[in-house]
Design a protein around this motif. Structure first.
Motif, mmCIF file in Angstrom:
data_model
loop_
_atom_site.group_PDB
_atom_site.id
_atom_site.type_symbol
_atom_site.label_atom_id
_atom_site.label_comp_id
_atom_site.label_asym_id
_atom_site.label_seq_id
_atom_site.Cartn_x
_atom_site.Cartn_y
_atom_site.Cartn_z
ATOM 1 N N LEU A 75 -50.310 -28.371 86.457
ATOM 2 C CA LEU A 75 -50.134 -29.227 87.630
ATOM 3 C C LEU A 75 -51.459 -29.863 88.041
ATOM 4 O O LEU A 75 -51.519 -31.063 88.370
ATOM 5 N N LEU A 76 -52.524 -29.088 88.010
ATOM 6 C CA LEU A 76 -53.849 -29.612 88.353
ATOM 7 C C LEU A 76 -54.250 -30.715 87.375
ATOM 8 O O LEU A 76 -54.786 -31.762 87.790
ATOM 9 N N CYS A 77 -53.990 -30.496 86.088
ATOM 10 C CA CYS A 77 -54.311 -31.515 85.072
ATOM 11 C C CYS A 77 -53.550 -32.808 85.339
ATOM 12 O O CYS A 77 -54.104 -33.908 85.220
ATOM 13 N N TYR A 78 -52.271 -32.673 85.684
ATOM 14 C CA TYR A 78 -51.466 -33.871 85.962
ATOM 15 C C TYR A 78 -52.001 -34.638 87.173
ATOM 16 O O TYR A 78 -52.048 -35.874 87.167
ATOM 17 N N LEU A 79 -52.414 -33.917 88.209
ATOM 18 C CA LEU A 79 -52.921 -34.560 89.417
ATOM 19 C C LEU A 79 -54.283 -35.219 89.184
ATOM 20 O O LEU A 79 -54.615 -36.226 89.822
ATOM 21 N N VAL A 80 -55.070 -34.672 88.261
ATOM 22 C CA VAL A 80 -56.387 -35.236 87.945
ATOM 23 C C VAL A 80 -56.256 -36.490 87.087
ATOM 24 O O VAL A 80 -57.072 -37.420 87.204
ATOM 25 N N LEU A 81 -55.234 -36.548 86.243
ATOM 26 C CA LEU A 81 -55.092 -37.615 85.255
ATOM 27 C C LEU A 81 -55.234 -39.030 85.828
ATOM 28 O O LEU A 81 -55.986 -39.837 85.274
ATOM 29 N N PRO A 82 -54.540 -39.395 86.921
ATOM 30 C CA PRO A 82 -54.647 -40.773 87.426
ATOM 31 C C PRO A 82 -56.039 -41.147 87.930
ATOM 32 O O PRO A 82 -56.323 -42.328 88.133
ATOM 33 N N HIS A 83 -56.907 -40.153 88.124
ATOM 34 C CA HIS A 83 -58.246 -40.424 88.637
ATOM 35 C C HIS A 83 -59.252 -40.696 87.517
ATOM 36 O O HIS A 83 -60.411 -41.028 87.804
ATOM 37 N N LEU A 84 -58.825 -40.544 86.256
ATOM 38 C CA LEU A 84 -59.690 -40.820 85.119
ATOM 39 C C LEU A 84 -59.548 -42.289 84.713
ATOM 40 O O LEU A 84 -58.438 -42.815 84.631
ATOM 41 N N GLU A 85 -60.674 -42.940 84.458
ATOM 42 C CA GLU A 85 -60.681 -44.385 84.189
ATOM 43 C C GLU A 85 -59.812 -44.756 83.001
ATOM 44 O O GLU A 85 -59.056 -45.721 83.043
ATOM 45 N N PHE A 86 -59.910 -43.988 81.923
ATOM 46 C CA PHE A 86 -59.133 -44.273 80.716
ATOM 47 C C PHE A 86 -57.635 -44.204 81.001
ATOM 48 O O PHE A 86 -56.850 -45.060 80.571
ATOM 49 N N ALA A 87 -57.215 -43.179 81.749
ATOM 50 C CA ALA A 87 -55.795 -43.015 82.073
ATOM 51 C C ALA A 87 -55.316 -44.128 82.987
ATOM 52 O O ALA A 87 -54.222 -44.680 82.806
ATOM 53 N N LEU A 141 -57.296 -33.946 76.170
ATOM 54 C CA LEU A 141 -57.102 -32.527 76.485
ATOM 55 C C LEU A 141 -55.994 -32.351 77.508
ATOM 56 O O LEU A 141 -55.147 -31.452 77.372
ATOM 57 N N ILE A 142 -55.963 -33.200 78.527
ATOM 58 C CA ILE A 142 -54.932 -33.095 79.567
ATOM 59 C C ILE A 142 -53.551 -33.347 78.988
ATOM 60 O O ILE A 142 -52.581 -32.633 79.298
#
Length: 424
Positions: free
Chosen positions: A201-213, A19-20
């Motif tokens: 921007l919020l989605c991009y900042l959250v992305l590195p905190h997801l295990e899969f990413a 989704l991101i």
């Protein structure tokens, strides 16, 4: 190593990364689509009339908007290839999105500020230049990041780009149909990309905190997944591959894909020469119907074009015809030139060109075929080009060349739109 990596990858829980990635694709295409779809708003504010109500000055907003969107994309796409060596991806992406937010906020604020048309035109063109400068840096940065994920995520990223046009057209349609005044409707329209930019921007900042990413973005840990014996085998395979395969020069790659590259250029040159410059000048035959007259351009030009273009981009996953070796493929690409006179012969008010297709149905049919073939043939060009190369090492070079010819086609179409605009 890629098979090993995918087999040990964690699950994309609730498809959050998917989704991101889709939202990021949508976000980078917002500037072009929102300024294109708002053509009526900008042309109304730039309209200079005499005491009899006759327009005395034509700013050619659509032509200048198209040209000043493509030039910074070309220049700063090249600059970004050097910029990434000194500036981190995170800084480039965050700075570009902050630039989006600031420039869209300025555009929204100017809705309620009375300005002389000359001043407003200058400010708008400067905004378009800088916002597309940010877009070029953002696209180059995110394309590289998304390339680290499996193929499905690159497809989602492209789908998000295709949805950006539909998103902007729907936003414009809601602003037109709202019961508020023109200024309030335009203000709401330009606030929409401000909010969407913050979400992106919020989605991009959250992305590195997801295990899969993190699993795919952390390239430094790739070799740690392999045992010592596996690393030795991998090194042996790499050495053997290098002895059997050698990277071709850029000229050698171009000689293999030149036809697809030129077809790619032709597709977008034809499209940008009439979209939106000529298409927005077409009027409905039913001018007595005020409600339909208000939404005609938004629905039959922007919403229809972007929807059928999206369908065209999706169709090659089901069928790919003509084949890459068929002489019919370049013929089909060149045949799209016929859409230029066909659109110019639609119901354009005070046209100096021969008007043949006055009915709305004729215009809708022409635009439906025009937009579908744009998405379909452009996607086939991108799919066929790598297939003409035997060595996978050359696919990256082919991708860079195709990107250059894409921007070249957009620039040529933008330049050609000035001539066509004067003809009608």
């Amino acid at each position: 190593m890629s098979l090993e990596k995918e087999s040990t990858a964690p699950a994309d829980r609730r498809q959050a990364v998917a989704l991101i990635v889709f939202v990021l694709g949508l976000g980078i295409m917002m500037p072009w689509n929102f300024f294109t779809t708002a053509s009526q708003y900008f042309n109304e504010r730039l309209r200079v009339v005499n005491v009899t109500g006759v327009a005395t000055k034509d700013y050619q907003y659509d032509s200048w908007m198209t040209l000043l969107s493509q030039l910074p994309l070309l220049l700063f796409t090249l600059l970004n290839s050097f910029l990434h060596q000194w500036v981190s991806e995170r800084i480039r992406v965050v700075a570009s999105m902050c630039g989006f937010f600031l420039l869209f906020s300025v555009t929204a604020a100017l809705v309620t500020v009375p300005m002389h048309p000359d001043t407003f035109f200058s400010v708008t063109m400067a905004t378009i230049w800088f916002i597309n400068m940010c877009s070029a840096v953002l696209q180059g940065s995110l394309f590289g990041m998304v390339g680290m994920f499996p193929h499905r995520y690159r497809t989602l990223f492209m789908s998000g780009q295709g949805m950006a046009g539909i998103f902007s057209a729907i936003a414009m349609l809601f602003s037109i149909l709202s019961n508020t005044g023109k200024s309030s409707a335009a203000l709401g329209y330009f606030i929409t990309p401000c909010v969407a930019t913050l979400v992106t921007l919020l989605c991009y900042l959250v992305l590195p905190h997801l295990e899969f990413a993190r699993f795919y973005l952390n390239r430094t840990g790739e070799l740690e997944l392999l045992s010592i014996s596996d690393r030795k085998i991998l090194n042996d395979v790499n050495l053997e591959g290098k002895s059997q395969q050698s990277r071709l020069s850029v000229l050698a790659v171009f000689k293999k894909i030149w036809l697809m590259a030129l077809c790619f250029t032709c597709v977008f040159a034809v499209t940008l020469s009439v979209f939106p410059v000529i298409m927005v000048r077409v009027h409905t035959l039913y001018k007595g119907n005020a409600a339909w007259d208000r939404v005609f351009t938004c629905v039959c030009c922007f919403l229809l074009f972007n929807s059928l273009d999206f369908v065209g981009r999706s169709t090659p996953s089901l069928i790919q015809w003509p084949s890459k070796d068929s002489f019919l493929f370049p013929v089909a690409v060149l045949a799209r030139i016929v859409f230029i006179p066909l659109i110019m012969m639609c119901n354009i008010e005070n046209s100096r060109f021969l008007v043949v297709f006055r009915h709305d149905v004729a215009f809708v049919t022409i635009i439906a075929l025009f937009s579908f073939t744009n998405g379909y043939l452009a996607t086939l060009c991108m799919a066929y080009a790598p297939q003409l190369l035997r060595c996978s090492l050359d696919c990256e070079t082919a991708g860079s060349l195709m990107t250059f010819f894409l921007v070249l086609g957009l620039a040529l179409g933008a330049a050609f739109s000035f001539l066509l605009g004067n003809l009608v």
